[in-house]
Structures are given as structure tokens and as C-alpha cells.
Scaffold this active site. Structure first.
Site, PDB file in Angstrom:
ATOM      1  N   GLU A   1      31.059  -0.325  50.902  1.00 52.34           N
ATOM      2  CA  GLU A   1      31.755   0.896  51.292  1.00 52.34           C
ATOM      3  C   GLU A   1      32.331   1.538  50.038  1.00 52.34           C
ATOM      4  OE1 GLU A   1      34.957   0.564  54.129  1.00 52.34           O
ATOM      5  OE2 GLU A   1      35.220   2.724  54.195  1.00 52.34           O
TER       6      GLU A   1
ATOM      7  N   HIS B   1      34.715   4.373  48.942  1.00 50.72           N
ATOM      8  CA  HIS B   1      35.683   5.403  49.321  1.00 50.72           C
ATOM      9  C   HIS B   1      36.700   5.603  48.212  1.00 50.72           C
ATOM     10  CE1 HIS B   1      38.903   2.577  50.290  1.00 50.72           C
ATOM     11  NE2 HIS B   1      38.082   1.904  51.024  1.00 50.72           N
TER      12      HIS B   1
ATOM     13  N   ASP C   1      31.896   6.812  52.106  1.00 51.72           N
ATOM     14  CA  ASP C   1      33.054   7.212  52.918  1.00 51.72           C
ATOM     15  C   ASP C   1      33.506   8.557  52.371  1.00 51.72           C
ATOM     16  OD1 ASP C   1      35.998   7.574  53.349  1.00 51.72           O
ATOM     17  OD2 ASP C   1      35.829   5.676  54.398  1.00 51.72           O
TER      18      ASP C   1
ATOM     19  N   HIS D   1      30.603   6.294  56.664  1.00 46.32           N
ATOM     20  CA  HIS D   1      31.933   6.400  57.275  1.00 46.32           C
ATOM     21  C   HIS D   1      32.339   7.861  57.248  1.00 46.32           C
ATOM     22  CE1 HIS D   1      33.572   2.004  57.024  1.00 46.32           C
ATOM     23  NE2 HIS D   1      32.669   2.177  57.954  1.00 46.32           N
TER      24      HIS D   1
ATOM     25  N   GLU E   1      35.421   8.138  61.674  1.00 50.66           N
ATOM     26  CA  GLU E   1      36.520   7.294  61.213  1.00 50.66           C
ATOM     27  C   GLU E   1      37.799   8.118  61.058  1.00 50.66           C
ATOM     28  OE1 GLU E   1      36.060   5.356  57.370  1.00 50.66           O
ATOM     29  OE2 GLU E   1      37.255   3.662  58.048  1.00 50.66           O
TER      30      GLU E   1
END
Lengths: 130, 325
Positions: free
Chosen positions: B139, B141, B171, B260, B296
Site C-alpha cells: 500500500e 499512501h 492510496d 484504496h 476508503e
């Protein structure tokens, strides 16, 4: 997803979370995080009842029926506080009588996947002792 | 591109005990905010990463009944369970293995992992991922992004190992336009001075990486005599919201395994208030991504708004954008 600020500070002490016991009080607390954490990453900070700061030696942390001295929590690497569960702070003190009590609890979290982060959550509620 | 929900967005509903894990699945299906379903192992499953046969059977039964599609299991790199001591690579590999097994047992095709695991650890987990048919998705982010040094390390490892089981989960917090106004309003309501917020936003829009801009802001705020607690809380806008260009995701496109769809709130026109979905979604669609995006909502950190409604709004916006462009 990692940076959760000190916004959920009101989510430590449960509503109606104060119980009078034979030796003082039992405070229902929740983990102020979105996921379960090992007990070793949780630290009980200041506990204050009706303006009186409680000596940490007079507080124990109870989870799933087992009690831990606050200083021992750091060693509980294999014990997980499931995020939906209440834990209890058992406070040894002279009860201050009936009516409402001003209860404040600080829990410090050290989320293990965010190195160097200490998340301070301070909650304060007026509660009737059950 | 297909839509879905991550239960992380429903954190408040879950933590308040108003909705059980099973209730969240049922609601997601009832409101049409599936079919994709991502869950956070350490949030939804007592005893995780241990997954009992009973739990797995029940989960599969619910997924079938609600016609949901498991998309991603979020797993964690808990390096510092013992405070003051970081896990060794061997320990970290051992920590990840049961989590990846849990993903396989529950039928998730992807395990969302975190950059704290380290490229060497993830490389060592590839044989297990291949054997279990679970893709490992990093992920990415804020404050990281496609070209952040931490991510470059993984890109280099991915290029050497060349496994189809190594992927990315972008993300959108990395590629925001601005800081969500709803977040700033929250600080305002808490009594943070407008002048401090203006100072922070001015620097946020400036040059330099997140950490550099944060330090710059803190110095200036302290020099300006602002309250320490307030200025530190507000400083979170720097690691939480990145300002990389949406196109920065393009180089990672072939290995994207999940998205995400981070969001916080909507403006009067129904567009996300800080993240340019009109720029982002066509990039992924036209870039050939045919997997799932999890809605999300992260506003639950500072807002008690109805998360189910927020997710519905998000998906309505996404469908509109994908149909339009």
C-alpha cells in the site's frame, strides 16, 4: 491509514463505565485505535478521579479476566487487546461517596507498525458509579 | 475497474458496537456498496492471524450469501511489538507468514502489506505467496508516493524478482489536490486559530517533501508563539496528505493489484473535496486496471458522519466519473 491523530480522545472511557468496588473503582476502557494491539504497546498514563491523581501503584490493568500491574504491561508482547473488548482499570482508592464523579484517563499507544509514534489519548467523563 | 468497500471505512460503526462484523457485510451488500470487500485482519478477526476453520467457513458462507467478492486482506508489519526493539528480518518473515496463510484460508487474492516490512522480507515471502496464490500488494499512501525513496527500494526489488505476486496498492492520499476542508473545519471547531491553519496550508502548498515542509511549518509556528499541542496536531496534514501528481501512478500501473479509493468528504457538486477523482479514475481505467477499488472513507477519524452513506456517495461519484470521461 497510518496517521491517526489524537482525535478519538473521547473513546477511552466507556459510557456508564464507572463501577464502585470494595477497594475503590473499576473503569471500563476501550482501546483508542482502529485495530487490535499487543498489550505491550499500550501504556496507562494518568488516572484522575475527582481531581485526585491516582498513584500508578494503585492501578491495575485487567483484560480477559487477568490483571496486570501497569509496569508489567510493556512485557506482554503475546497478549493482544482485541479492539472490540473492554479492558478495566481497577483503582484502589477511598471512594468519594455517591453521585457523579469526574474521571479522566490517559492511554498512550505505541502502534508497532509506525516506528517512533506515541499516540496520547486523554478522555474525561462525568460518570455515576454503578 | 470494479468497486467495493474496505471495512476500515466503517471503523466507527464497528467500534461503537452498533454493527458487528457480520452486520457490516450484510449492510454492504444491502446498500449495493460491494461487491468488493477488503477487511483488516487485526480489526475484524479475534485472534488474528489465527483463523479458525469455523470462522473461515462462516466467512465464506456470508460472502456467498451476500454475493460479495473478497478483494484484499490488510495485514500489518508490526516491527516494534516489544517497545524499543525492532524485529529482525527473520522475525518479520515469521510474523507475515501466518497473515498470508490467513488471506489464503479466507479466499483473499491479495494481502495488503506495509512498507515497514522491508523489501528483503517481502522478497523472502514470494515463494509462499506463489504457493498460496496470494498477491502481496504494497500500500502506497501519504507521505510515500510512487517515487518516494522507500517505494523506489521496493520497485528495485520487484524489478529483480519479477514475480506476478508482487504488486502495488495505490492510496489516493498520496495524490491529493489539497487538505480536506472538513478536516480543517474540525481543527477550527477545536479552537485552532485561523491564522495557524492559513500558515500551515500556505506551507503545505509549497515545495519540498512532506517531512521538510512539516519541519518548516513547525519552526514558523513555534516562532509565531502558537500553542505547542495545537501546532503539533495540525502538523499531521503534512504526512497525511501528499500532493504528487495523479500521473505519478502511471509507471506502477502494470503491477497495480488493488486501489484504496481514499476520501474524506464532498463539495456541493458531489466531488471529493480534496482529491481529484476526475483525473485519477480515468488514468487507471485507461491504464488497463480491471481490478477492484475499495472505497476508503477516512473521515471517521474526526467525524461521526454515517459511513455507509459516505461510501454510497463515493461510489455514485466514481460511477458518474467513469461513465462521463
Amino acid at each position: 491509514m497510518d496517521y491517526i491523530p489524537a482525535m478519538q480522545t473521547s473513546r477511552v472511557i466507556s459510557d456508564n463505565g464507572l463501577q464502585a468496588t470494595a477497594s475503590g473503582y473499576r473503569i471500563d476502557v476501550r482501546l483508542p485505535w482502529y485495530r487490535s494491539l499487543p498489550v505491550s504497546t499500550v501504556e496507562v498514563g494518568e488516572v484522575c478521579i475527582d481531581g485526585q491523581v491516582i498513584d500508578p501503584g494503585k492501578v491495575t490493568f485487567e483484560l480477559e479476566g487477568r490483571s496486570y500491574p501497569l509496569a508489567d504491561m510493556e512485557n506482554q508482547v503475546d497478549k493482544v487487546w482485541f479492539v472490540l473488548d473492554s479492558a478495566y482499570l481497577n483503582v484502589e482508592t477511598t471512594p468519594h461517596g455517591g453521585g457523579e464523579h469526574d474521571v479522566s484517563v490517559t492511554l498512550n499507544l505505541y502502534p508497532p507498525y509506525i516506528r517512533g509514534l506515541k499516540r496520547v489519548s486523554r478522555d474525561r467523563k462525568n460518570l455515576q458509579a454503578r | 475497474m470494479k468497486l467495493g468497500t474496505t471495512l476500515y471505512a466503517l471503523t466507527n460503526e464497528y467500534l461503537s458496537r452498533r454493527y458487528s462484523f457480520e452486520d457490516l457485510l450484510a449492510q454492504t451488500a444491502a446498500r449495493g456498496t460491494g461487491p468488493g470487500l477488503e477487511i483488516v485482519g487485526f480489526q475484524s478477526i479475534r485472534g488474528f492471524p489465527v483463523v479458525t476453520d469455523e470462522f473461515a467457513a462462516r466467512f465464506k458462507e456470508l460472502v456467498a450469501r451476500h454475493e460479495l467478492v473478497p478483494t484484499s486482506l490488510a495485514i500489518n508489519a508490526d516491527q516494534e511489538i516489544r517497545r524499543g526493539r525492532v524485529m529482525s528480518d527473520d522475525e518479520m518473515v515469521a510474523y507475515h507468514e501466518p497473515q498470508i496463510r490467513a488471506a489464503a484460508k479466507l479466499g483473499f487474492p491479495v494481502a495488503r502489506y506495509q512498507y515497514g516490512a522491508g523489501p528483503d522480507v517481502i522478497r523472502r515471502l514470494v515463494p509462499l505467496a506463489e504457493k498460496l496464490n496470494v498477491k502481496l500488494g504494497l500500500e502506497i499512501h501519504a507521505p510515500q508516493h510512487a517515487n518516494h525513496p522507500d517505494v523506489i527500494e521496493y520497485r528495485e526489488m520487484y524489478a529483480k524478482v519479477r514475480s506476478p505476486y508482487l504488486g502495488w496498492i495505490p492510496d489516493f492520499s498520496s495524490t491529493a489536490r489539497t487538505v480536506p476542508p472538513s478536516f480543517l473545519e474540525f481543527f477550527c471547531a477545536k479552537g485552532v486559530p485561523e491564522s495557524l491553519i492559513a500558515m500551515a496550508m500556505d506551507i503545505w502548498h509549497g515545495e519540498g517533501d512532506a517531512y521538510k515542509r512539516m519541519m518548516q511549518y513547525k519552526e514558523k509556528a513555534r516562532a509565531g508563539g502558537f500553542d505547542d499541542l495545537q501546532l503539533n496536531e495540525l502538523s499531521l496534514i503534512f504526512p497525511m496528505f501528499g500532493k504528487q501528481e495523479p500521473r505519478s501512478w502511471l509507471e506502477l500501473m502494470p503491477e497495480v493489484v488493488h486501489i484504496h479509493g481514499k476520501f474524506f468528504g464532498f463539495d456541493a457538486q458531489g466531488n471529493e473535496e480534496a482529491i481529484d477523482y476526475a483525473a485519477l479514475l480515468p488514468l487507471f481505467r485507461d491504464g488497463g486496471f480491471t481490478g477492484y477499488m475499495s472505497s476508503e472513507w477516512e473521515g471517521h477519524m474526526y467525524s461521526d458522519a454515517d459511513a455507509f452513506q459516505m461510501i454510497e456517495n463515493h461510489q455514485a461519484m466514481c460511477r458518474r466519473i467513469l461513465a462521463m470521461n
